[in-house]
Design a protein around this motif. Sequence first.
Motif, PDB file in Angstrom:
ATOM      1  N   TYR A 196       0.725  -1.253   0.099  1.00 21.14           N
ATOM      2  CA  TYR A 196       0.020   0.198   0.021  1.00 21.14           C
ATOM      3  C   TYR A 196       0.904   1.466  -0.021  1.00 21.14           C
ATOM      4  O   TYR A 196       1.930   1.444   0.686  1.00 21.14           O
ATOM      5  CB  TYR A 196      -0.911  -0.021   1.238  1.00 21.14           C
ATOM      6  CG  TYR A 196      -1.615   1.100   1.405  1.00 21.14           C
ATOM      7  CD1 TYR A 196      -2.570   1.810   0.321  1.00 21.14           C
ATOM      8  CD2 TYR A 196      -1.709   2.023   2.503  1.00 21.14           C
ATOM      9  CE1 TYR A 196      -3.311   3.065   0.406  1.00 21.14           C
ATOM     10  CE2 TYR A 196      -2.332   3.353   2.371  1.00 21.14           C
ATOM     11  CZ  TYR A 196      -3.283   3.598   1.500  1.00 21.14           C
ATOM     12  OH  TYR A 196      -3.681   4.804   1.738  1.00 21.14           O
ATOM     13  N   VAL A 197       0.598   2.206  -0.885  1.00 20.07           N
ATOM     14  CA  VAL A 197       1.275   3.532  -1.013  1.00 20.07           C
ATOM     15  C   VAL A 197       0.312   4.709  -0.607  1.00 20.07           C
ATOM     16  O   VAL A 197      -0.595   4.820  -1.634  1.00 20.07           O
ATOM     17  CB  VAL A 197       1.995   3.669  -2.401  1.00 20.07           C
ATOM     18  CG1 VAL A 197       2.952   4.708  -2.443  1.00 20.07           C
ATOM     19  CG2 VAL A 197       2.718   2.177  -2.693  1.00 20.07           C
ATOM     20  N   SER A 198       0.623   5.538   0.108  1.00 19.08           N
ATOM     21  CA  SER A 198      -0.148   6.657   0.399  1.00 19.08           C
ATOM     22  C   SER A 198       0.369   7.887  -0.431  1.00 19.08           C
ATOM     23  O   SER A 198       1.541   7.739  -0.800  1.00 19.08           O
ATOM     24  CB  SER A 198      -0.363   7.067   1.897  1.00 19.08           C
ATOM     25  OG  SER A 198       0.925   7.191   2.374  1.00 19.08           O
ATOM     26  N   ALA A 199      -0.238   8.979  -0.636  1.00 17.88           N
ATOM     27  CA  ALA A 199       0.196   9.799  -1.448  1.00 17.88           C
ATOM     28  C   ALA A 199       0.757   9.332  -2.779  1.00 17.88           C
ATOM     29  O   ALA A 199       1.960   9.715  -3.316  1.00 17.88           O
ATOM     30  CB  ALA A 199       1.315  10.981  -0.670  1.00 17.88           C
ATOM     31  N   ARG A 253     -11.113  -3.186   2.541  1.00 10.36           N
ATOM     32  CA  ARG A 253     -11.797  -3.541   1.473  1.00 10.36           C
ATOM     33  C   ARG A 253     -10.837  -3.947   0.299  1.00 10.36           C
ATOM     34  O   ARG A 253     -11.083  -4.840  -0.454  1.00 10.36           O
ATOM     35  CB  ARG A 253     -12.698  -2.443   0.964  1.00 10.36           C
ATOM     36  CG  ARG A 253     -13.415  -2.629  -0.294  1.00 10.36           C
ATOM     37  CD  ARG A 253     -14.249  -1.476  -0.503  1.00 10.36           C
ATOM     38  NE  ARG A 253     -13.521  -0.325  -1.382  1.00 10.36           N
ATOM     39  CZ  ARG A 253     -13.506   0.964  -0.555  1.00 10.36           C
ATOM     40  NH1 ARG A 253     -14.137   1.031   0.562  1.00 10.36           N
ATOM     41  NH2 ARG A 253     -12.662   1.837  -1.071  1.00 10.36           N
ATOM     42  N   CYS A 254      -9.869  -3.129   0.333  1.00 10.94           N
ATOM     43  CA  CYS A 254      -8.645  -3.309  -0.706  1.00 10.94           C
ATOM     44  C   CYS A 254      -7.751  -4.598  -0.376  1.00 10.94           C
ATOM     45  O   CYS A 254      -7.273  -4.999  -1.156  1.00 10.94           O
ATOM     46  CB  CYS A 254      -7.771  -1.967  -0.763  1.00 10.94           C
ATOM     47  SG  CYS A 254      -8.836  -0.775  -1.391  1.00 10.94           S
ATOM     48  N   PHE A 255      -7.496  -4.776   0.800  1.00 13.24           N
ATOM     49  CA  PHE A 255      -6.648  -5.803   1.456  1.00 13.24           C
ATOM     50  C   PHE A 255      -7.360  -6.855   2.367  1.00 13.24           C
ATOM     51  O   PHE A 255      -7.165  -6.563   3.697  1.00 13.24           O
ATOM     52  CB  PHE A 255      -5.324  -5.166   2.187  1.00 13.24           C
ATOM     53  CG  PHE A 255      -4.612  -4.108   1.388  1.00 13.24           C
ATOM     54  CD1 PHE A 255      -3.603  -4.936   0.354  1.00 13.24           C
ATOM     55  CD2 PHE A 255      -4.711  -2.961   1.363  1.00 13.24           C
ATOM     56  CE1 PHE A 255      -2.767  -3.938  -0.648  1.00 13.24           C
ATOM     57  CE2 PHE A 255      -4.029  -1.908   0.414  1.00 13.24           C
ATOM     58  CZ  PHE A 255      -3.110  -2.765  -0.516  1.00 13.24           C
ATOM     59  N   GLY A 304      -4.843  -8.445   4.540  1.00 17.61           N
ATOM     60  CA  GLY A 304      -4.067  -7.357   5.099  1.00 17.61           C
ATOM     61  C   GLY A 304      -2.713  -6.944   4.250  1.00 17.61           C
ATOM     62  O   GLY A 304      -2.854  -7.301   3.268  1.00 17.61           O
ATOM     63  N   ILE A 305      -1.935  -6.195   4.758  1.00 19.41           N
ATOM     64  CA  ILE A 305      -0.656  -5.197   3.975  1.00 19.41           C
ATOM     65  C   ILE A 305       0.511  -6.097   4.552  1.00 19.41           C
ATOM     66  O   ILE A 305       0.635  -5.854   5.812  1.00 19.41           O
ATOM     67  CB  ILE A 305      -1.080  -3.831   4.228  1.00 19.41           C
ATOM     68  CG1 ILE A 305      -2.364  -3.291   3.846  1.00 19.41           C
ATOM     69  CG2 ILE A 305       0.236  -3.199   3.570  1.00 19.41           C
ATOM     70  CD1 ILE A 305      -2.747  -1.860   4.410  1.00 19.41           C
ATOM     71  N   ASP A 306       1.130  -6.230   3.530  1.00 16.05           N
ATOM     72  CA  ASP A 306       2.585  -6.928   3.974  1.00 16.05           C
ATOM     73  C   ASP A 306       3.611  -5.609   4.107  1.00 16.05           C
ATOM     74  O   ASP A 306       4.389  -5.389   4.939  1.00 16.05           O
ATOM     75  CB  ASP A 306       3.297  -7.607   2.851  1.00 16.05           C
ATOM     76  CG  ASP A 306       2.571  -9.058   2.917  1.00 16.05           C
ATOM     77  OD1 ASP A 306       2.686  -9.596   3.812  1.00 16.05           O
ATOM     78  OD2 ASP A 306       2.066  -9.430   1.836  1.00 16.05           O
TER      79      ASP A 306
END
Length: 348
Positions: A163-166, A223-225, A228-230
């Motif tokens: 996941y990447v913000s901005a 919803r997207c993961f 979960g997020i690695d």
Amino acid sequence: MADDRTGEVPNKQIIFKDYVTGFPKEDDMVFTCATSKIKVPEGSKSVLVKNLYLSCDPYMRGRMSKPYSASYTNSYTPGSVIVGYGVGKVVDSAHPNFKAGDLVWGITGWEEYSLASMPEALVKIKYTDVPLSYYTGILGMPGLTAYVGFHEICSPKKGETVYVSAASGAVGQLVGQFAKLMGCYVVGSAGTKEKVDLLKNKFGFDDAFNYKEEQDLAAALKRCFPEGIDIYFENVGGRMLDAVLLNMKVHGRIAVCGLISQYNLTQQEGVHNLFCLVTKRIRMQGFIEPDYKHMYPQFLELVIQYIREKKIVYVEDVAEGLEKAPSALIGLFSGNNVGKQVVLIARD
């Protein structure tokens, strides 16, 4: 044009007015015109550079605040020219590593001509078959930041979730593409529909969402993961980081590049879910690009090849004219830019 009698040229400049509290404004920076000698001082090892492009970067906001011990960079001096990354052409040199006509990138002034008294802050440009402005972004500090943060700090593996913000900014757009090249599943967030479409349709993210339209960020990430997020590449901080911590996997990794949501607050927001670092055994590490300058040559060779093979694309938002630099910089903090914010001063 140089005055033959004085050896001077007009030199437009952006001057830092005074220390800033809260959100910076355009009138915190003053556009003026001075003069500059067209030759380096005798007996020095300086380099005189004609600036072509200037880089607008979020870290510059910290340099507008009064000096404080926790900062990793010096504050600007009121009444002095603003300093940042840029691309230029050497006009005159007393340093053995540079000659007139060389193209360089590195630390320079927000002005038409800069005298670099520390030429070691400049890097000679090796490849000119790409836009010179790329050395403010994909082939400069933001590019190396993305490369180091993702590959060195996050230790990615094929098939992991990222996941990447901005995500549409100077760094985020590259992190997402590096992750896709690694065979990861990548989701990004941005603040407009235009930017979300860019992430999915140009940069190849698997999914993206507009964080401004989400009432519950933790639910959006779930919803997207669903599993979960690695890996989380952190550019934002605040409530976004809180939501991410709830959605990280066990042994997840977080590379902290910046916290742009906090830069203009007089009282920074607290993060409430830090216990997830313990329960999920998450590794969260902050980093800054100057610590990894030694990796620039290997980074350059890899990314220039990616560009030539069209494996990576890069989007810039170019403001034309030095006088536009203050508004371009201020725009970063309200998300006005689409892609890397660059200021064009002169064409080579």
